[in-house]
Design an enzyme around this catalytic site. Structure first.
Site, short mmCIF file in Angstrom:
data_model
loop_
_atom_site.label_atom_id
_atom_site.label_comp_id
_atom_site.label_asym_id
_atom_site.label_seq_id
_atom_site.Cartn_x
_atom_site.Cartn_y
_atom_site.Cartn_z
N GLU A 28 0.82 -1.22 0.00
CA GLU A 28 0.00 0.00 0.00
C GLU A 28 0.86 1.27 0.00
O GLU A 28 1.18 1.82 1.05
CB GLU A 28 -0.94 0.02 1.21
CG GLU A 28 -1.86 1.23 1.23
CD GLU A 28 -2.84 1.23 2.39
OE1 GLU A 28 -3.61 2.20 2.50
OE2 GLU A 28 -2.81 0.28 3.20
N LYS A 75 -2.14 -1.85 -3.48
CA LYS A 75 -3.26 -1.08 -2.92
C LYS A 75 -2.97 0.41 -3.01
O LYS A 75 -2.51 1.02 -2.05
CB LYS A 75 -3.52 -1.49 -1.47
CG LYS A 75 -4.72 -0.76 -0.85
CD LYS A 75 -5.00 -1.22 0.57
CE LYS A 75 -6.14 -0.42 1.16
NZ LYS A 75 -6.48 -0.84 2.55
#
Length: 301
Positions: free
Chosen positions: A104, A146
């Site tokens: 992420e 992500k």
């Protein structure tokens, strides 16, 4: 299960996921609220990851947070490279332990920057992250990305961009920097309203299909955009747990339809928060303060 800054989600039918990070830490001379940061937790991750796998975890997530502020030169090259290195190191450790890493590299929506500037920064950040994944020997086929969708800053004039514009900008950036070997892009909601996150995800998948599909699954890994209405019901009256669960199912179903490009934007979204932004003023580390010294960035490894 919660312990020392980690949490393990083990609610069937979802595969258990572990957050391996222990929070953000500011660079030396910076503060968490407005400065540049890296993420702590790598030192103990290898031993911990083996334990998480044994406890039932199958996925893990590590979040880096990078700020857009052209006036201050953010994100600096140092911040981009250090966070990319840490994300790749985390991913390599998790794969060695038998966990699928969710990577992420979040570019924050805080600020008044344009969607074009956000797109340029996202290309830098995601591109550097993918390069470090390769350098660290991470199997791209065994990880998930992500990122944030490409949207203008929360303080930018004119309100949210048109969903089609978000879709076009997002797909353009992802096609430039995300290799087909990565099987899935699981977008974060990052402060969008529940409805905005759903409609934008749907627009991305509709446009991808119109362009001849995409090499990755375009899905979601939302927090606030799946929880805000649920928590609104439950926190008002804990005896309404069943109603809160129904809301959770309805929000999940809306986003599942969006993954297929089949969400009916003309219909009523289940959200109780209407078009309210879910932006949080602070998403950093609330524990003891610490800093990353200037030498910590080092050269790419």
């Amino acid at each position: 299960m919660q312990h020392a800054g980690y949490h393990l989600c083990c609610n069937p039918p979802f595969a258990p996921t572990r957050h391996g990070m222990q929070g953000l830490v500011p660079f030396e001379g910076h503060d968490l609220a407005t400065g540049e940061t890296s993420t702590r937790g790598l030192d103990a991750l290898a031993a911990a990851a083996a334990g998480y796998r044994q406890a039932g975890a199958r996925f893990a997530k590590w979040r880096a947070a990078l700020r857009v502020d052209a006036g201050r030169g953010f994100p600096s090259e140092r911040a981009v490279e250090l966070n990319a290195q840490q994300l790749a190191q985390y991913a390599a450790v998790c794969q060695a332990a038998g966990l699928v890493p969710i990577v992420e590299p979040e570019v924050l929506i805080d600020g008044a920057h344009s969607a074009a500037e956000f797109g340029r920064v996202s290309e830098r950040v995601i591109g550097a992250t993918v390069a470090q994944l390769w350098r660290q020997g991470v199997q791209l086929e065994g990880c998930l990305l992500k990122p944030q969708m490409i949207i203008k800053g929360a303080d930018a004039a004119g309100g949210p961009a048109a969903h089609e514009d978000v879709a076009a900008a997002t797909l353009a950036v992802m096609r430039r920097v995300v290799p087909p070997a990565i099987p899935g892009i699981m977008f974060l909601s990052g402060g969008q309203s529940e409805e905005e996150a759903t409609v934008n995800l749907n627009a991305i998948n509709v446009m991808a299909q119109q362009q001849g599909k995409a090499p990755w699954l375009l899905s979601f890994s939302y927090g606030r955009a799946l929880q805000a209405s649920v928590l609104k019901i439950w926190s008002a009256d804990r005896s309404r747990a069943a109603e809160a669960q129904q809301m959770a199912v309805a929000l999940a179903a809306a986003n599942a339809a969006a993954v297929q490009g089949k969400y009916d934007a003309a219909g009523k979204h289940p959200s109780l928060t209407s078009d309210s932004s879910l932006r949080e003023a602070f998403r950093g580390w609330h524990g003891p303060t610490a800093t990353v010294p200037a030498a910590a960035a080092g050269a790419p490894r």
